[in-house]
Motif scaffolding. Structure first.
Motif, PDB file in Angstrom:
ATOM      1  N   ARG A  23       0.861  -1.184   0.000  1.00 30.51           N
ATOM      2  CA  ARG A  23       0.000   0.000   0.000  1.00 30.51           C
ATOM      3  C   ARG A  23       0.886   1.219   0.000  1.00 30.51           C
ATOM      4  N   LYS A  24       0.665   2.069  -0.966  1.00 32.07           N
ATOM      5  CA  LYS A  24       1.488   3.278  -1.090  1.00 32.07           C
ATOM      6  C   LYS A  24       1.385   4.105   0.192  1.00 32.07           C
ATOM      7  N   GLY A  25       2.524   4.472   0.722  1.00 30.76           N
ATOM      8  CA  GLY A  25       2.550   5.325   1.898  1.00 30.76           C
ATOM      9  C   GLY A  25       2.516   4.587   3.226  1.00 30.76           C
ATOM     10  N   MET A  76      13.911   5.208   8.479  1.00 30.09           N
ATOM     11  CA  MET A  76      13.652   6.559   7.992  1.00 30.09           C
ATOM     12  C   MET A  76      14.066   7.593   9.039  1.00 30.09           C
ATOM     13  N   ARG A  77      13.719   7.348  10.298  1.00 26.50           N
ATOM     14  CA  ARG A  77      14.075   8.278  11.366  1.00 26.50           C
ATOM     15  C   ARG A  77      15.589   8.432  11.474  1.00 26.50           C
ATOM     16  N   VAL A  78      16.295   7.303  11.481  1.00 29.50           N
ATOM     17  CA  VAL A  78      17.752   7.335  11.637  1.00 29.50           C
ATOM     18  C   VAL A  78      18.407   8.057  10.453  1.00 29.50           C
ATOM     19  N   LEU A  79      17.945   7.782   9.240  1.00 30.73           N
ATOM     20  CA  LEU A  79      18.508   8.460   8.069  1.00 30.73           C
ATOM     21  C   LEU A  79      18.153   9.945   8.064  1.00 30.73           C
ATOM     22  N   ALA A  80      16.914  10.263   8.443  1.00 32.94           N
ATOM     23  CA  ALA A  80      16.469  11.661   8.455  1.00 32.94           C
ATOM     24  C   ALA A  80      17.211  12.472   9.513  1.00 32.94           C
ATOM     25  N   ASP A  89       7.247   7.585  -2.825  1.00 37.48           N
ATOM     26  CA  ASP A  89       7.554   8.319  -4.054  1.00 37.48           C
ATOM     27  C   ASP A  89       8.443   9.526  -3.758  1.00 37.48           C
ATOM     28  N   ILE A  90       9.528   9.266  -3.019  1.00 34.04           N
ATOM     29  CA  ILE A  90      10.505  10.307  -2.745  1.00 34.04           C
ATOM     30  C   ILE A  90      11.818   9.915  -3.407  1.00 34.04           C
ATOM     31  N   HIS A  91      12.633  10.935  -3.736  1.00 32.64           N
ATOM     32  CA  HIS A  91      13.796  10.676  -4.572  1.00 32.64           C
ATOM     33  C   HIS A  91      15.116  11.193  -4.013  1.00 32.64           C
ATOM     34  N   ASN A  92      15.076  11.853  -2.868  1.00 27.50           N
ATOM     35  CA  ASN A  92      16.327  12.338  -2.296  1.00 27.50           C
ATOM     36  C   ASN A  92      16.179  12.500  -0.786  1.00 27.50           C
ATOM     37  N   LYS A  93      17.301  12.786  -0.147  1.00 28.89           N
ATOM     38  CA  LYS A  93      17.314  12.851   1.311  1.00 28.89           C
ATOM     39  C   LYS A  93      16.505  14.033   1.850  1.00 28.89           C
ATOM     40  N   ALA A  94      16.487  15.149   1.124  1.00 24.13           N
ATOM     41  CA  ALA A  94      15.703  16.304   1.574  1.00 24.13           C
ATOM     42  C   ALA A  94      14.220  15.941   1.645  1.00 24.13           C
ATOM     43  N   GLN A  95      13.724  15.238   0.632  1.00 22.30           N
ATOM     44  CA  GLN A  95      12.325  14.796   0.647  1.00 22.30           C
ATOM     45  C   GLN A  95      12.094  13.797   1.773  1.00 22.30           C
ATOM     46  N   LEU A  96      13.073  12.933   2.024  1.00 20.50           N
ATOM     47  CA  LEU A  96      12.953  11.949   3.097  1.00 20.50           C
ATOM     48  C   LEU A  96      12.792  12.656   4.444  1.00 20.50           C
ATOM     49  N   THR A 115      11.711  15.754   4.945  1.00 20.30           N
ATOM     50  CA  THR A 115      10.424  16.455   4.929  1.00 20.30           C
ATOM     51  C   THR A 115       9.278  15.504   5.268  1.00 20.30           C
ATOM     52  N   VAL A 116       9.254  14.339   4.622  1.00 16.83           N
ATOM     53  CA  VAL A 116       8.185  13.367   4.869  1.00 16.83           C
ATOM     54  C   VAL A 116       8.287  12.819   6.292  1.00 16.83           C
ATOM     55  N   ALA A 117       9.503  12.606   6.781  1.00 12.74           N
ATOM     56  CA  ALA A 117       9.683  12.116   8.151  1.00 12.74           C
ATOM     57  C   ALA A 117       9.098  13.098   9.160  1.00 12.74           C
ATOM     58  N   ILE A 118       9.265  14.390   8.904  1.00 14.44           N
ATOM     59  CA  ILE A 118       8.688  15.405   9.795  1.00 14.44           C
ATOM     60  C   ILE A 118       7.169  15.425   9.650  1.00 14.44           C
TER      61      ILE A 118
END
Length: 75
Positions: A5-7, A17-21, A52-59, A61-64
């Protein structure tokens, strides 16, 4: 096999995701979580595809947005 399921992220994907963000590299994340670099890369690939994210900045942003990473407070 159940389709993805997307998302929708697993608990482990959210943790990765948290650790990378937080700014850690894939290697640092692997060390922190006690898994291999390949495992982190696989989780990162899956969560980026699902969201559907493509870079660390988007990662970050979505994590927040998903409240995986707390919004930094002003000093």
């Amino acid at each position: 096999q159940v389709p993805l399921r997307k998302g929708t992220l697993t608990a482990r994907e959210r943790e990765v995701m948290r650790v990378l963000a937080e700014g850690r590299t894939v290697r640092q994340a692997a060390t922190k979580l006690g898994v291999s670099v390949k495992t982190i890369e696989a989780h990162k690939f899956n969560l980026m595809r699902k969201l559907d994210i493509h870079n660390k900045a988007q990662l970050v942003t979505v994590a927040i947005q998903k409240r995986i990473l707390p919004l930094p407070t002003a000093i």
